[in-house]
Design a protein around this motif. Structure first.
Motif, PDB file in Angstrom:
ATOM      1  N   PHE A  85      60.694 -46.794 -41.362  1.00  0.00           N
ATOM      2  CA  PHE A  85      60.017 -47.989 -40.880  1.00  0.00           C
ATOM      3  C   PHE A  85      60.959 -48.797 -39.998  1.00  0.00           C
ATOM      4  N   ALA A  86      60.573 -48.943 -38.742  1.00  0.00           N
ATOM      5  CA  ALA A  86      61.378 -49.675 -37.770  1.00  0.00           C
ATOM      6  C   ALA A  86      60.711 -51.004 -37.465  1.00  0.00           C
ATOM      7  N   LEU A  87      61.499 -52.066 -37.475  1.00  0.00           N
ATOM      8  CA  LEU A  87      61.036 -53.398 -37.097  1.00  0.00           C
ATOM      9  C   LEU A  87      62.028 -54.007 -36.127  1.00  0.00           C
ATOM     10  N   ALA A  88      61.512 -54.765 -35.186  1.00  0.00           N
ATOM     11  CA  ALA A  88      62.352 -55.512 -34.255  1.00  0.00           C
ATOM     12  C   ALA A  88      61.816 -56.928 -34.138  1.00  0.00           C
ATOM     13  N   VAL A  89      62.719 -57.880 -34.076  1.00  0.00           N
ATOM     14  CA  VAL A  89      62.328 -59.277 -33.894  1.00  0.00           C
ATOM     15  C   VAL A  89      61.810 -59.437 -32.469  1.00  0.00           C
ATOM     16  N   ALA A  90      60.602 -60.034 -32.344  1.00  0.00           N
ATOM     17  CA  ALA A  90      59.984 -60.216 -31.031  1.00  0.00           C
ATOM     18  C   ALA A  90      60.158 -61.631 -30.495  1.00  0.00           C
ATOM     19  N   GLY A  91      60.267 -62.620 -31.399  1.00  0.00           N
ATOM     20  CA  GLY A  91      60.427 -64.004 -30.951  1.00  0.00           C
ATOM     21  C   GLY A  91      59.265 -64.868 -31.372  1.00  0.00           C
ATOM     22  N   ALA A  92      59.006 -65.903 -30.600  1.00  0.00           N
ATOM     23  CA  ALA A  92      58.013 -66.917 -30.982  1.00  0.00           C
ATOM     24  C   ALA A  92      56.596 -66.548 -30.581  1.00  0.00           C
ATOM     25  N   SER A  93      56.412 -65.478 -29.827  1.00  0.00           N
ATOM     26  CA  SER A  93      55.078 -65.094 -29.353  1.00  0.00           C
ATOM     27  C   SER A  93      54.645 -63.778 -29.976  1.00  0.00           C
ATOM     28  N   ARG A  94      53.386 -63.708 -30.332  1.00  0.00           N
ATOM     29  CA  ARG A  94      52.825 -62.463 -30.857  1.00  0.00           C
ATOM     30  C   ARG A  94      52.588 -61.510 -29.703  1.00  0.00           C
ATOM     31  N   LEU A  95      53.164 -60.311 -29.788  1.00  0.00           N
ATOM     32  CA  LEU A  95      53.035 -59.328 -28.723  1.00  0.00           C
ATOM     33  C   LEU A  95      51.841 -58.422 -28.968  1.00  0.00           C
ATOM     34  N   ASP A  96      51.227 -57.957 -27.907  1.00  0.00           N
ATOM     35  CA  ASP A  96      50.143 -56.992 -27.995  1.00  0.00           C
ATOM     36  C   ASP A  96      50.741 -55.605 -27.857  1.00  0.00           C
ATOM     37  N   GLY A  97      50.782 -54.870 -28.959  1.00  0.00           N
ATOM     38  CA  GLY A  97      51.391 -53.546 -28.923  1.00  0.00           C
ATOM     39  C   GLY A  97      50.413 -52.430 -28.664  1.00  0.00           C
ATOM     40  N   GLY A  98      49.162 -52.760 -28.316  1.00  0.00           N
ATOM     41  CA  GLY A  98      48.123 -51.746 -28.208  1.00  0.00           C
ATOM     42  C   GLY A  98      48.429 -50.631 -27.240  1.00  0.00           C
ATOM     43  N   THR A  99      49.040 -50.947 -26.104  1.00  0.00           N
ATOM     44  CA  THR A  99      49.285 -49.914 -25.093  1.00  0.00           C
ATOM     45  C   THR A  99      50.481 -49.031 -25.440  1.00  0.00           C
ATOM     46  N   THR A 100      51.293 -49.455 -26.394  1.00  0.00           N
ATOM     47  CA  THR A 100      52.499 -48.699 -26.739  1.00  0.00           C
ATOM     48  C   THR A 100      52.414 -48.027 -28.095  1.00  0.00           C
ATOM     49  N   GLY A 101      51.396 -48.348 -28.884  1.00  0.00           N
ATOM     50  CA  GLY A 101      51.292 -47.802 -30.228  1.00  0.00           C
ATOM     51  C   GLY A 101      52.062 -48.582 -31.266  1.00  0.00           C
ATOM     52  N   MET A 102      52.668 -49.704 -30.861  1.00  0.00           N
ATOM     53  CA  MET A 102      53.403 -50.539 -31.804  1.00  0.00           C
ATOM     54  C   MET A 102      52.442 -51.501 -32.511  1.00  0.00           C
ATOM     55  N   LEU A 103      52.846 -51.979 -33.686  1.00  0.00           N
ATOM     56  CA  LEU A 103      52.040 -52.910 -34.455  1.00  0.00           C
ATOM     57  C   LEU A 103      52.675 -54.299 -34.414  1.00  0.00           C
ATOM     58  N   PRO A 104      51.945 -55.316 -33.947  1.00  0.00           N
ATOM     59  CA  PRO A 104      52.469 -56.672 -34.032  1.00  0.00           C
ATOM     60  C   PRO A 104      52.396 -57.158 -35.473  1.00  0.00           C
ATOM     61  N   THR A 105      53.378 -57.912 -35.884  1.00  0.00           N
ATOM     62  CA  THR A 105      53.394 -58.409 -37.255  1.00  0.00           C
ATOM     63  C   THR A 105      54.118 -59.744 -37.300  1.00  0.00           C
ATOM     64  N   LEU A 106      53.881 -60.491 -38.348  1.00  0.00           N
ATOM     65  CA  LEU A 106      54.611 -61.733 -38.575  1.00  0.00           C
ATOM     66  C   LEU A 106      55.908 -61.401 -39.300  1.00  0.00           C
ATOM     67  N   ALA A 107      57.025 -61.860 -38.761  1.00  0.00           N
ATOM     68  CA  ALA A 107      58.307 -61.633 -39.436  1.00  0.00           C
ATOM     69  C   ALA A 107      58.480 -62.654 -40.550  1.00  0.00           C
ATOM     70  N   TRP A 108      58.456 -63.943 -40.198  1.00  0.00           N
ATOM     71  CA  TRP A 108      58.597 -65.015 -41.195  1.00  0.00           C
ATOM     72  C   TRP A 108      58.287 -66.354 -40.549  1.00  0.00           C
ATOM     73  N   ARG A 109      58.113 -67.328 -41.378  1.00  0.00           N
ATOM     74  CA  ARG A 109      58.022 -68.709 -40.927  1.00  0.00           C
ATOM     75  C   ARG A 109      58.855 -69.542 -41.892  1.00  0.00           C
ATOM     76  N   ILE A 110      59.765 -70.316 -41.346  1.00  0.00           N
ATOM     77  CA  ILE A 110      60.687 -71.098 -42.160  1.00  0.00           C
ATOM     78  C   ILE A 110      60.315 -72.574 -42.044  1.00  0.00           C
ATOM     79  N   GLY A 111      59.888 -73.159 -43.152  1.00  0.00           N
ATOM     80  CA  GLY A 111      59.544 -74.576 -43.174  1.00  0.00           C
ATOM     81  C   GLY A 111      58.473 -74.909 -42.155  1.00  0.00           C
ATOM     82  N   ARG A 112      58.732 -75.943 -41.374  1.00  0.00           N
ATOM     83  CA  ARG A 112      57.773 -76.373 -40.357  1.00  0.00           C
ATOM     84  C   ARG A 112      58.067 -75.771 -38.988  1.00  0.00           C
TER      85      ARG A 112
END
Length: 246
Positions: A31-58
């Protein structure tokens, strides 16, 4: 003070916090994961799955992209059950050149193909078997096939997020010297192996400290070791594996 999914917890435990930081866990699957940043990426054209990494406080949420290989250690356990080897120390090192460069390839699709193909109907196979093929050759090609499938996932990731020069790995297969060396060559990146084997627990504990309001986290333990991309055959083995896949 923290609630995380296991792979996201491991991502944080690896110290991956900046966009482009990535890890691969080689357990039953890979299982490979990479941090994408503050925007949700659309992985549809690459076969990747967008996911939430975490949310810290506010703070705004941090997103990630994810891709999985269904069979990693499960393929090795299957081969062990067939009698292709009896002890894992037997497949730590090989004296022969890479099997893929000898036209022997293994596609670890024993439960179908995961990212970026997502084809459950695919089946595992060896390509290039001959009367001179040994059990050692078969196991060498199996380790290489798992590494090359992981490299496929990382290649798909790179279409969405610029990755760094290092990728952190963990899981049972991260103890195999040949696998790590071949993986580094296939990825053309330095492979980092953390000294801690409990990355999910470590990530959860560190996130719990954040949730409890700790202004700073303690430094991560130094890595156990680094493996650089040596041999200069990364592009060639990837091309040959791509041919085998088609």
């Amino acid at each position: 003070t923290a609630s995380l999914v296991d792979q996201q917890a491991a991502l944080f435990g690896h110290g991956c916090e900046r966009p482009g930081d990535a890890k691969i866990t080689f357990g039953t699957g890979a299982f490979a994961l990479a941090v994408a940043g503050a925007s949700r990426l659309d992985g549809g054209t690459t076969g990747m799955l967008p996911t939430l990494a975490w949310r810290i406080g506010r703070e705004p949420p941090t997103f990630a992209i994810e891709g999985g290989v269904y069979n990693a250690a499960s393929a090795l356990n299957w081969a062990k059950g067939l009698g292709l080897f009896s002890d894992f120390s037997e497949i730590d090192r090989f004296t022969a050149p890479p099997a893929i460069l000898r036209d022997l390839a293994f596609v670890p699709a024993l439960s179908g193909l995961g990212c970026p193909h997502w084809d459950r109907s695919a089946a595992g196979l060896w390509i290039g078997l001959g009367l001179d093929t040994t059990r050692s050759d078969m196991m060498q090609s199996m380790l290489e096939g798992i590494a090359l499938r992981a490299a496929e996932v990382i290649a798909a990731m790179k279409h969405l997020v610029p990755l760094g020069t290092r990728i952190s790995v963990d899981g049972g297969m991260a103890r195999n010297p040949y696998f790590l060396s071949f993986l580094a060559a296939a990825l053309d990146k330095t492979v980092l192996v953390p000294s801690s084997v409990d990355l999910t627990a470590l990530g959860t504990a560190r996130m719990a400290m954040r949730g409890a309001g700790a202004p700073e986290l303690p430094a991560l333990p130094p890595p156990a070791h680094f493996i650089g991309p040596t041999g200069g055959f990364g592009a060639e083995v990837s091309n040959r594996f791509a041919e085998a896949m088609t």
